[in-house]
Design an enzyme around this catalytic site. Structure first.
Site, PDB file in Angstrom:
ATOM      1  N   GLU A  83       0.832  -1.195   0.000  1.00  0.00           N
ATOM      2  CA  GLU A  83       0.000   0.000   0.000  1.00  0.00           C
ATOM      3  C   GLU A  83       0.869   1.248   0.000  1.00  0.00           C
ATOM      4  O   GLU A  83       1.932   1.278   0.607  1.00  0.00           O
ATOM      5  CB  GLU A  83      -0.888  -0.014   1.250  1.00  0.00           C
ATOM      6  CG  GLU A  83      -2.202   0.691   1.038  1.00  0.00           C
ATOM      7  CD  GLU A  83      -3.077   0.630   2.276  1.00  0.00           C
ATOM      8  OE1 GLU A  83      -3.695  -0.414   2.518  1.00  0.00           O
ATOM      9  OE2 GLU A  83      -3.137   1.625   2.985  1.00  0.00           O
ATOM     10  N   CYS A 124       3.696   8.410   0.718  1.00  0.00           N
ATOM     11  CA  CYS A 124       4.355   7.542   1.699  1.00  0.00           C
ATOM     12  C   CYS A 124       4.447   6.159   1.067  1.00  0.00           C
ATOM     13  O   CYS A 124       3.423   5.573   0.708  1.00  0.00           O
ATOM     14  CB  CYS A 124       3.483   7.520   2.957  1.00  0.00           C
ATOM     15  SG  CYS A 124       4.035   6.319   4.172  1.00  0.00           S
ATOM     16  N   CYS A 127       7.434  -6.800   7.558  1.00  0.00           N
ATOM     17  CA  CYS A 127       8.627  -6.240   8.193  1.00  0.00           C
ATOM     18  C   CYS A 127       9.144  -7.237   9.218  1.00  0.00           C
ATOM     19  O   CYS A 127       8.368  -7.866   9.934  1.00  0.00           O
ATOM     20  CB  CYS A 127       8.304  -4.909   8.876  1.00  0.00           C
ATOM     21  SG  CYS A 127       9.778  -4.142   9.609  1.00  0.00           S
ATOM     22  N   CYS A 139       8.363  -4.456  15.824  1.00  0.00           N
ATOM     23  CA  CYS A 139       8.086  -3.489  16.886  1.00  0.00           C
ATOM     24  C   CYS A 139       6.702  -3.824  17.446  1.00  0.00           C
ATOM     25  O   CYS A 139       5.772  -4.096  16.692  1.00  0.00           O
ATOM     26  CB  CYS A 139       8.120  -2.062  16.343  1.00  0.00           C
ATOM     27  SG  CYS A 139       9.708  -1.676  15.608  1.00  0.00           S
ATOM     28  N   CYS A 178       3.388  -2.006  16.177  1.00  0.00           N
ATOM     29  CA  CYS A 178       3.215  -1.724  14.746  1.00  0.00           C
ATOM     30  C   CYS A 178       2.527  -2.860  14.010  1.00  0.00           C
ATOM     31  O   CYS A 178       2.861  -4.035  14.200  1.00  0.00           O
ATOM     32  CB  CYS A 178       4.582  -1.443  14.117  1.00  0.00           C
ATOM     33  SG  CYS A 178       4.514  -1.245  12.332  1.00  0.00           S
ATOM     34  N   CYS A 180       0.523   4.678   7.361  1.00  0.00           N
ATOM     35  CA  CYS A 180       1.716   4.034   6.839  1.00  0.00           C
ATOM     36  C   CYS A 180       2.143   2.871   7.717  1.00  0.00           C
ATOM     37  O   CYS A 180       2.586   1.858   7.238  1.00  0.00           O
ATOM     38  CB  CYS A 180       2.849   5.046   6.740  1.00  0.00           C
ATOM     39  SG  CYS A 180       2.476   6.378   5.631  1.00  0.00           S
TER      40      CYS A 180
HETATM   41  N1  SAH Z   1      10.363   0.876   9.500  1.00  0.00           N
HETATM   42  C1  SAH Z   1      10.534   2.272   9.487  1.00  0.00           C
HETATM   43  C2  SAH Z   1       9.597   3.000   8.557  1.00  0.00           C
HETATM   44  C3  SAH Z   1       8.148   2.554   8.549  1.00  0.00           C
HETATM   45  S1  SAH Z   1       7.186   2.882   9.983  1.00  0.00           S
HETATM   46  C4  SAH Z   1      10.450   2.831  10.891  1.00  0.00           C
HETATM   47  O1  SAH Z   1      10.079   2.085  11.787  1.00  0.00           O
HETATM   48  O2  SAH Z   1      10.806   3.981  11.073  1.00  0.00           O
HETATM   49  C5  SAH Z   1       6.875   4.633   9.872  1.00  0.00           C
HETATM   50  C6  SAH Z   1       6.523   5.251  11.210  1.00  0.00           C
HETATM   51  O3  SAH Z   1       5.205   4.875  11.640  1.00  0.00           O
HETATM   52  C7  SAH Z   1       7.479   4.814  12.321  1.00  0.00           C
HETATM   53  O4  SAH Z   1       7.903   5.901  13.094  1.00  0.00           O
HETATM   54  C8  SAH Z   1       6.602   3.883  13.112  1.00  0.00           C
HETATM   55  O5  SAH Z   1       7.085   3.721  14.397  1.00  0.00           O
HETATM   56  C9  SAH Z   1       5.258   4.573  13.025  1.00  0.00           C
HETATM   57  N2  SAH Z   1       4.132   3.744  13.469  1.00  0.00           N
HETATM   58  C10 SAH Z   1       4.019   2.404  13.379  1.00  0.00           C
HETATM   59  N3  SAH Z   1       2.844   2.009  13.929  1.00  0.00           N
HETATM   60  C11 SAH Z   1       2.214   3.123  14.379  1.00  0.00           C
HETATM   61  C12 SAH Z   1       0.968   3.348  15.057  1.00  0.00           C
HETATM   62  N4  SAH Z   1       0.158   2.373  15.346  1.00  0.00           N
HETATM   63  N5  SAH Z   1       0.661   4.640  15.394  1.00  0.00           N
HETATM   64  C13 SAH Z   1       1.475   5.653  15.071  1.00  0.00           C
HETATM   65  N6  SAH Z   1       2.652   5.497  14.418  1.00  0.00           N
HETATM   66  C14 SAH Z   1       3.031   4.232  14.081  1.00  0.00           C
HETATM   67 FE1  SF4 Z   2       8.969  -2.489  10.965  1.00  0.00          FE
HETATM   68 FE2  SF4 Z   2       6.842  -1.260  11.960  1.00  0.00          FE
HETATM   69 FE3  SF4 Z   2       9.060  -1.446  13.405  1.00  0.00          FE
HETATM   70 FE4  SF4 Z   2       9.020   0.168  11.270  1.00  0.00          FE
HETATM   71  S1  SF4 Z   2       7.795   0.384  13.123  1.00  0.00           S
HETATM   72  S2  SF4 Z   2      10.643  -1.319  11.842  1.00  0.00           S
HETATM   73  S3  SF4 Z   2       7.669  -1.007   9.892  1.00  0.00           S
HETATM   74  S4  SF4 Z   2       7.780  -3.185  12.732  1.00  0.00           S
END
Ligand code: SAH
Ligand code: SF4
Length: 373
Positions: A105, A126, A133, A137, A140, A354
């Protein structure tokens, strides 16, 4: 009519490199090998990135024999829009199906939207860099289902071309904040950026490209050594190892000090300010102590801080703190003189959009199969 030169039956599209994965010098070299004059490289890139051709057949000012030779050696992958959510004046989410059936997406954020706490007059996209991934995390959605594969360079570039085509307007800002960890797909990402950035390619300036990483310290250093002024955003989300370890497994490999040292190096090499992204999650990372510790890191790097109220992910226990608590966190950062923003607007859940690509994709898939049945 012969449209393709004979291709060995063992060579399938999957084995071929996509034409949109090649840099100008590589195209030139390939054309040299095919005994084509070097000006053909310019014609080819014009077709690919200016006229946005969708097949070799459309490249009518290239000799038919050359088109056939190219088609025999390179694939011309398509990404199909399978669903579009949102309207042209709000955030639009594009669901794409790749050649192998994978779904990814991209999110288009219209000009004058609230973007990461700041107002932007640019059309921003974006984009995703991986299917799934591997970094897991805890908060996420993208990592929930594990890692499937890296996107190839053309699959990264094609998201931009397809969104421009669908939305009918030029994109002038790119954030690598979609599904996946961009720095874990380093080579394809660099290749894609060089195509996005080049005047013969999409012509989007490096300063209008932001990459977000969860903190792969060695790759941040590697990026620092590239002659590219792209902007770096680091997903910190915890200001001490104790807190960060709880929510970001990557911190056990590169702890905060190792990550900050890599950031120091990046800032020194690039003479550029970086941004810390910090999702506020209730009772996890939103204490005053965390705010003071975060301020210290930001001061050390002269970094900006973007505070993002957490967006709930179905199936995960986390939630966002109250508005009051968010404001308190912000004011502590500001008391330390840190340039910090807090996204306050409702309905512009860009970051979440995103970060939750995989989940949304799955929901859409389920919805589609319900519709089909
Ligand atoms: N993997 C990279 C880029 C993709 S995530 C990274 O982690 O930076 C892009 C951003 O969205 C990151 O800062 C991530 O922590 C944030 N993000 C992920 N899940 C989220 C959520 N549920 N609410 C708000 N931000 C979120
Ligand atoms: Fe992967 Fe989500 Fe962590 Fe970014 S925030 S590294 S997309 S698991």
């Amino acid at each position: 009519m012969v449209r393709h030169a004979p291709v060995s039956s063992t060579v399938t599209n999957a084995a071929k490199i996509d034409i949109k994965s090649l840099r100008f010098d590589e195209l030139q070299e390939k054309l040299n090998q095919l005994q084509a004059p070097s000006y053909r490289a310019g014609q080819l890139t014009d077709w690919l990135y200016k006229k946005r051709a969708r097949s070799f057949d459309e490249m009518t000012d290239l000799p038919q024999s050359l088109r056939a030779q190219l088609a025999a050696q390179f694939s011309f992958d398509k990404i199909d829009v399978v669903r579009l959510l949102g309207s042209s004046d709000t955030t639009q989410k594009f669901l794409f199906r790749l050649g192998d059936g994978s779904l990814i997406e991209s999110v288009l954020i219209p000009a004058s939207s609230a973007l990461y706490g700041m107002r932007s007059d640019r059309r921003t996209i974006c984009i995703s860099t991986q299917v799934g991934c591997a970094y897991g995390c805890k908060f996420c959605a993208s990592g929930l289902d594990g890692f499937s594969r890296n996107l190839r360079a053309n699959e990264i570039v094609d998201q931009i071309i397809a969104v421009e085509r669908e939305s009918g307007g030029k994109i002038d800002n790119i954030v690598f904040m979609g599904m996946g960890e961009p720095l874990a797909n380093f080579d394809n990402l660099m290749r894609a950026i060089s195509i996005i950035n080049a005047p013969w390619g999409l012509g989007i300036g490096a300063r209008h490209i932001t990459l977000s990483t969860s903190g792969l310290a060695p790759q941040i250093r590697e990026l620092a050594e590239k002659p590219l002024q792209i902007r770096l955003a680091v997903s910190l989300h915890g200001a001490t190892d104790e807190v960060r370890n709880q929510i970001m497994p990557i911190n056990r490999r590169y702890n905060i000090e190792k990550l900050l040292e890599a950031c120091d190096y990046y800032v020194a090499q690039k003479k550029q300010r970086i941004t810390f992204e910090y999702i506020l999650i209730e009772n996890i990372n939103d204490s005053a102590d965390q705010a003071h510790a975060l301020a210290k890191h930001a001061q050390r790097l002269k970094a900006k801080v973007n505070l993002i109220p957490y967006n709930t992910v179905e199936g995960l226990p986390w939630s966002r703190p109250s508005r009051n608590r968010q404001e308190t966190f912000l004011s502590i950062l500001r008391e330390h003189g840190v340039a910090a923003t807090l996204r306050r607007e409702k309905g512009h859940d860009i970051q979440a959009a995103c970060g939750q690509l995989r989940l949304q994709t799955k929901k859409v898939e389920q919805a589609s199969s319900l519709l089909a049945s």
